[in-house]
Design an enzyme around this catalytic site. Structure first.
Site, PDB file in Angstrom:
ATOM      1  N   ASP A 111     -15.800   9.748   8.968  1.00  0.00           N
ATOM      2  CA  ASP A 111     -14.708   8.812   8.706  1.00  0.00           C
ATOM      3  C   ASP A 111     -13.402   9.582   8.850  1.00  0.00           C
ATOM      4  O   ASP A 111     -13.384  10.817   8.756  1.00  0.00           O
ATOM      5  CB  ASP A 111     -14.827   8.227   7.288  1.00  0.00           C
ATOM      6  CG  ASP A 111     -14.078   6.902   7.134  1.00  0.00           C
ATOM      7  OD1 ASP A 111     -14.720   5.828   7.222  1.00  0.00           O
ATOM      8  OD2 ASP A 111     -12.838   6.935   6.959  1.00  0.00           O
ATOM      9  N   ARG A 155       0.829  -1.214   0.000  1.00  0.00           N
ATOM     10  CA  ARG A 155       0.000   0.000   0.000  1.00  0.00           C
ATOM     11  C   ARG A 155       0.858   1.257   0.000  1.00  0.00           C
ATOM     12  O   ARG A 155       0.500   2.257  -0.627  1.00  0.00           O
ATOM     13  CB  ARG A 155      -0.921  -0.004   1.204  1.00  0.00           C
ATOM     14  CG  ARG A 155      -2.014  -1.061   1.053  1.00  0.00           C
ATOM     15  CD  ARG A 155      -3.070  -0.876   2.093  1.00  0.00           C
ATOM     16  NE  ARG A 155      -4.144  -1.839   1.935  1.00  0.00           N
ATOM     17  CZ  ARG A 155      -5.173  -1.917   2.754  1.00  0.00           C
ATOM     18  NH1 ARG A 155      -5.267  -1.093   3.771  1.00  0.00           N
ATOM     19  NH2 ARG A 155      -6.118  -2.802   2.552  1.00  0.00           N
TER      20      ARG A 155
END
Ligand code: SAM
Length: 288
Positions: free
Chosen positions: A160, A51
């Site tokens: 979020d 990632r």
């Protein structure tokens, strides 16, 4: 490959494009835990590498050591945020874990609809909402029971830590394949389907009900007023037990008495001193 590390340093991804040592992993894991609460064990080293290798390429760095210096440095705030975004798992879908929406429709909405119709305030929180499918599924369920909800004092707060996900949520545009998990009865009513496109947009009524805001569950929660219902699903699994208990306890403080808390399918509230009782599958009510 740059041979910048000492031969005594353990390299975690031996054939990688970038050297990634145990020390690099520990620094990144500690930062991610400190900022977002996400626990990364060494078994996740390959995931962290793949990632973040994208981030190294994007900003043109040659080593993870340089990357660690960047994120630890004073000017690293933006990249720290990008790193957290890269490390979060955002998997979600409309009406995921459908039993919660059935419970909402049958057990929660009758009382909330009556409250809103008599001028009361109804507040719902989708905590860790990812790209919006969860809060919009709640909005569609609310609209089904109370079509006039956008004209009443009814709001769904969707939060979020990942600002890219929030931007997608605000747009409310999803691949048309998402329709498969949305009850067919809602399609023509609450969704805007493009005639020839591959996308579908959540209709204005549902968008009017949802407010997207950045919020780190580990930080302070600046909302005023209490919630009737909280969805916090599939995020606690990434946190350690102490963090989970702190957040469950925080939910107890911001829920109305008898308020409902829906959690993810593999999550449990186990600390007995917390004032919740299980009322349905992964669904709790606050005592009181
Ligand atoms: C797997 S998704 C769950 C989405 C949705 N609740 C569901 O169940 O489909 C987990 C979300 O938690 C968010 N997240 C991770 N750490 C967080 C934190 N410390 N504060 C707020 N959100 C966080 C991630 O950005 C991600 O969007």
């Amino acid at each position: 490959m740059a041979e910048y590390h000492s031969p005594r340093e353990r390299v975690l991804v031996p054939d990688g494009e970038f050297v990634f040592t145990e020390a690099d992993f520990k620094k990144i894991a500690s930062l991610v835990h400190g900022e977002a609460g996400i626990v990364l064990t060494e078994g996740k080293a390959n995931l962290v590498y793949s990632r973040l290798a994208k981030r190294l390429r994007a900003i043109g760095l040659r080593t993870f050591r340089e990357y660690c210096e960047l994120i630890e440095g004073e000017g690293g705030a933006d990249e720290r945020q990008a790193m957290i975004g890269a490390m979060t798992t955002n998997v979600t879908r409309f009406f995921r874990e459908p039993h919660h929406f059935e419970y909402l429709k049958a057990q929660v909405m009758p009382a909330l609809a009556a409250k809103a119709k008599s001028g009361g305030r109804v507040r719902i929180w989708s905590a860790a909402c990812s790209s919006g499918e969860e809060p919009y599924s709640i909005a569609l369920t609310v609209l089904d029971a109370l079509p006039e909800a956008p004209k009443l004092d009814v709001l769904i707060l969707a939060t979020d830590i990942d600002t890219n996900m929030l931007a997608r949520g605000r747009q409310g545009v999803y691949p048309a394949t998402a329709l498969g998990s949305i009850p067919a009865a809602y399609h023509g009513k609450w969704l805007e389907q493009e005639r020839h496109g591959d996308t579908v947009r959540v209709g204005q009524a549902a968008r009017d009900l949802v407010r997207f805001n950045e919020l780190n569950l580990l930080g302070s929660w600046p909302m005023r007023g209490k919630f009737d219902l909280i969805f916090c699903r599939n995020v606690m699994i990434y946190f350690d037990e102490a963090t989970q208990n702190r957040i469950w306890s925080g939910f107890a403080n911001v829920l109305q008495p008898q308020g409902t808390l829906c959690i993810g399918h593999s999550e449990r509230i186990t600390l007995e001193t917390l004032p919740f009782r299980l009322v349905a599958q992964t669904t709790y009510r606050l005592n009181g």
